[in-house]
Scaffold this motif. Structure first.
Motif: not given
Length: 139
Positions: A88-89, A92, A95-96, A117-118, A121-122, A125
């Motif tokens: 998962n990491e 993430i 995506s970054m 949104d980032i 909300n992110k 992450d």
């Protein structure tokens, strides 16, 4: 062995840039879309945050002889293979890096809705990946 002072400096830089982004956390989407200065501050600081994460990841890989990334997108894969990041990491972080590449190479195509949104909300992450690097480096 990882040079902790280099990682510490980059982590501090990330924290300072997160603080700048959070100055705009009260903006609504509509306000953000109308505020070019807020857009520039957020996009620029997100870019530099991800660049610092890339630098830390590259530093960990190099100092521990974990492999030779041929591109930035290889960094999370190598870190997952070395069990520094989970699946998962890794996703993430990948995506970054993809977002950073859009900023760096296709600035006119940045979707400000995604940027909003980032930063609304992110950011957690980003803090997650930072915490993994801090833990691994023993900072």
């Amino acid at each position: 062995m990882v040079k902790r002072e280099i990682v510490t400096q980059k982590v501090e830089n990330i924290k300072a840039r997160l603080k700048k982004i959070r100055l705009f956390s009260d903006l609504t989407l509509e306000q953000f879309l109308e505020d070019g200065i807020a857009q520039d501050v957020v996009v620029f600081n997100l870019f530099l945050i991800v660049q610092n994460l890339i630098d830390i990841g590259n530093h960990i890989i190099s100092d521990n002889s974990l492999g030779e990334p041929s591109s930035y997108s290889d960094i999370p894969i190598i870190l997952k293979r070395a069990k520094i990041l989970s699946e998962n990491e890794m996703q993430i972080f990948k995506s970054m890096i993809q977002f950073r590449n859009i900023i760096a190479h296709e600035y006119g195509k940045i979707d400000l809705h995604i940027v909003y949104d980032i930063f609304k909300n992110k950011l957690a992450d980003i803090e997650l990946i930072v915490s993994k690097f801090i833990e691994y480096c023993g900072i």
